[in-house]
Design a protein around this motif. Structure first.
Motif, PDB file in Angstrom:
ATOM      1  N   ASP A 127      47.465 -13.900   3.102  1.00  0.00           N
ATOM      2  CA  ASP A 127      48.279 -14.431   4.198  1.00  0.00           C
ATOM      3  C   ASP A 127      47.663 -14.098   5.563  1.00  0.00           C
ATOM      4  N   LEU A 128      46.348 -14.264   5.673  1.00  0.00           N
ATOM      5  CA  LEU A 128      45.646 -13.902   6.907  1.00  0.00           C
ATOM      6  C   LEU A 128      45.568 -15.035   7.911  1.00  0.00           C
ATOM      7  N   ILE A 129      45.517 -16.270   7.441  1.00  0.00           N
ATOM      8  CA  ILE A 129      45.414 -17.425   8.334  1.00  0.00           C
ATOM      9  C   ILE A 129      46.570 -18.363   8.017  1.00  0.00           C
ATOM     10  N   LYS A 171      49.894  -5.781   3.390  1.00  0.00           N
ATOM     11  CA  LYS A 171      49.073  -4.570   3.419  1.00  0.00           C
ATOM     12  C   LYS A 171      47.998  -4.632   2.343  1.00  0.00           C
ATOM     13  N   VAL A 172      46.804  -4.317   2.739  1.00  0.00           N
ATOM     14  CA  VAL A 172      45.686  -4.257   1.811  1.00  0.00           C
ATOM     15  C   VAL A 172      45.791  -2.936   1.061  1.00  0.00           C
ATOM     16  N   GLU A 179      33.547  -3.945  11.207  1.00  0.00           N
ATOM     17  CA  GLU A 179      32.979  -5.299  11.293  1.00  0.00           C
ATOM     18  C   GLU A 179      32.844  -5.958   9.926  1.00  0.00           C
ATOM     19  N   ARG A 180      32.446  -5.185   8.924  1.00  0.00           N
ATOM     20  CA  ARG A 180      32.106  -5.774   7.626  1.00  0.00           C
ATOM     21  C   ARG A 180      33.202  -5.647   6.571  1.00  0.00           C
ATOM     22  N   VAL A 181      34.176  -4.746   6.774  1.00  0.00           N
ATOM     23  CA  VAL A 181      35.260  -4.593   5.804  1.00  0.00           C
ATOM     24  C   VAL A 181      36.621  -4.788   6.485  1.00  0.00           C
ATOM     25  N   GLY A 182      36.874  -4.046   7.536  1.00  0.00           N
ATOM     26  CA  GLY A 182      38.179  -4.107   8.209  1.00  0.00           C
ATOM     27  C   GLY A 182      38.546  -5.496   8.684  1.00  0.00           C
ATOM     28  N   GLU A 236      44.251   0.557  12.155  1.00  0.00           N
ATOM     29  CA  GLU A 236      44.604   0.382  10.742  1.00  0.00           C
ATOM     30  C   GLU A 236      43.437   0.789   9.841  1.00  0.00           C
ATOM     31  N   THR A 237      42.237   0.426  10.236  1.00  0.00           N
ATOM     32  CA  THR A 237      41.061   0.804   9.465  1.00  0.00           C
ATOM     33  C   THR A 237      40.875   2.311   9.486  1.00  0.00           C
ATOM     34  N   ILE A 238      41.082   2.930  10.634  1.00  0.00           N
ATOM     35  CA  ILE A 238      40.966   4.390  10.742  1.00  0.00           C
ATOM     36  C   ILE A 238      41.988   5.070   9.840  1.00  0.00           C
ATOM     37  N   GLU A 239      43.229   4.598   9.877  1.00  0.00           N
ATOM     38  CA  GLU A 239      44.263   5.182   9.016  1.00  0.00           C
ATOM     39  C   GLU A 239      43.908   5.024   7.548  1.00  0.00           C
ATOM     40  N   MET A 240      43.381   3.869   7.176  1.00  0.00           N
ATOM     41  CA  MET A 240      42.967   3.629   5.787  1.00  0.00           C
ATOM     42  C   MET A 240      41.851   4.585   5.403  1.00  0.00           C
ATOM     43  N   LEU A 241      40.866   4.762   6.270  1.00  0.00           N
ATOM     44  CA  LEU A 241      39.761   5.671   5.974  1.00  0.00           C
ATOM     45  C   LEU A 241      40.238   7.114   5.837  1.00  0.00           C
ATOM     46  N   LYS A 242      41.177   7.516   6.685  1.00  0.00           N
ATOM     47  CA  LYS A 242      41.738   8.879   6.586  1.00  0.00           C
ATOM     48  C   LYS A 242      42.462   9.066   5.254  1.00  0.00           C
ATOM     49  N   GLN A 243      43.254   8.074   4.870  1.00  0.00           N
ATOM     50  CA  GLN A 243      43.992   8.136   3.603  1.00  0.00           C
ATOM     51  C   GLN A 243      43.023   8.217   2.420  1.00  0.00           C
TER      52      GLN A 243
END
Length: 148
Positions: free
Chosen positions: A40-42, A60-61, A89-92, A101-108
């Motif tokens: 549901d991104l676009i 949520k991914v 750039e390549r995943v988030g 959101e990417t930072i939070e995912m990486l921390k988790q």
């Protein structure tokens, strides 16, 4: 001098929309067969005259799917250290994730998989450092087998 072929761009955008956006008037069940539609991104505007990124309402991914993308990036980069900008750039951005959101995912993930990698943000340099190999297939097996 034209730097791009308009027909090629038109076809590429058509493929992108076919893979990411729900069809307005589906002709068959195959119009809903893309796995990326469920993200549901676009979305198509209500007037039907354009498209927009569904940043606020996106689903949520799952961390395992994000980790899969991160591990594939590690394979491509061929390095145990990956800068945050490259990850974003390549995943988030593939999942329309904002930086936080990417930072939070990486921390988790760094917490859940601490034996395999760490996330650090020292002096403004954000990066992931892999310390042990993690099998990509095992991550997917864990994800898809968890409901069985």
């Amino acid at each position: 001098m034209t730097l791009f072929n308009a027909n090629t761009v038109k076809k590429d955008i058509g493929v992108l929309l076919q893979n990411y956006a729900l069809p307005r008037k589906a002709q068959s069940n195959e119009d809903f067969s893309s796995l990326l539609i469920d993200l549901d991104l676009i979305r198509q505007s209500t007037e039907g005259k354009g498209y927009y990124f569904n940043v606020d309402g996106k689903r949520k991914v799952t961390k395992e799917i994000f980790l899969y993308g991160l591990l594939k990036l590690k394979e491509q980069e061929g390095d145990n250290t990956i800068p945050f900008d490259t990850i974003q750039e390549r995943v988030g951005l593939v999942f329309c994730m904002q930086d936080f959101e990417t930072i939070e995912m990486l921390k988790q993930l760094a917490s859940d998989y601490s034996q395999y990698f760490t996330y650090s943000d020292v002096a403004g340099i954000k990066q992931v450092q892999f310390t042990k190999d993690l099998d990509v297939k095992q991550v997917l097996d864990d994800y898809y087998g968890k409901d069985i």
